[in-house]
Motif scaffolding. Sequence first.
Motif: not given
Length: 220
Positions: A175-177, A35-37, A48-51, A96-97
């Motif tokens: 990084q994900r951890d 779902l998050y993916r 817009v992934i960084n906003d 993750s973001k």
Amino acid sequence: MVNVAIDGPAGAGKSTIAKAASKALGYIYVDTGALYRTVALAAVRAEVINDTERIIALLDSLQVELQYVDGVQAVLLNGEDVSAYIRTPEISMGASKVSAIPAVRAFLLDLQRDIAKKNNVIMDGRDIATVVLPQAEVKIFLFASPECRAERRYKELLEKGESVMYEDVLADVNQRDYQDSHREIAPLKPSKESVLLDTSELDLKASIQAVIDIIKEKTA
């Protein structure tokens, strides 16, 4: 209804193990990470992934659904089956973001809980036992060493024909951890009631059986 919550870090094998255990026990499998993916995929497509603010604004135009055909889960984004597009490293980092954004978590929470109310489910994610299904009858925290998880993910990506370096996969896992365990909202951690299961030294078959045994013991 019996609800089973399986949490753990990226690459611990949660989805594969939960899916197999669900099939063996006749439960519905709910892959919350998918779902998050899916939200991350929508944000990447919309650039817009960084906003954060634009991701939140995007939610009003999204319809995310889970469908089950013969027990197999498909995730739909505005009616499109996107199951095949959400397993890339880029979408993993995007997930993750977006999962650190409270509005995204609220957007998906009711969907997850509604499925659990109506079915015997095994649901996996990062905060199922602590936030999504705190009343779950069975809670399992599934983990393995970062190196072990990176090796598994590396082999999986190679089998899909992707060109990747093990060192890059390990860096992504670490990084994900860090992101998942240090986020302010629902950080990755076992609940007080969770059974801790380390699969570093277990093969897939043994890991699946260990989960089934825990569920049977807790629901006997």
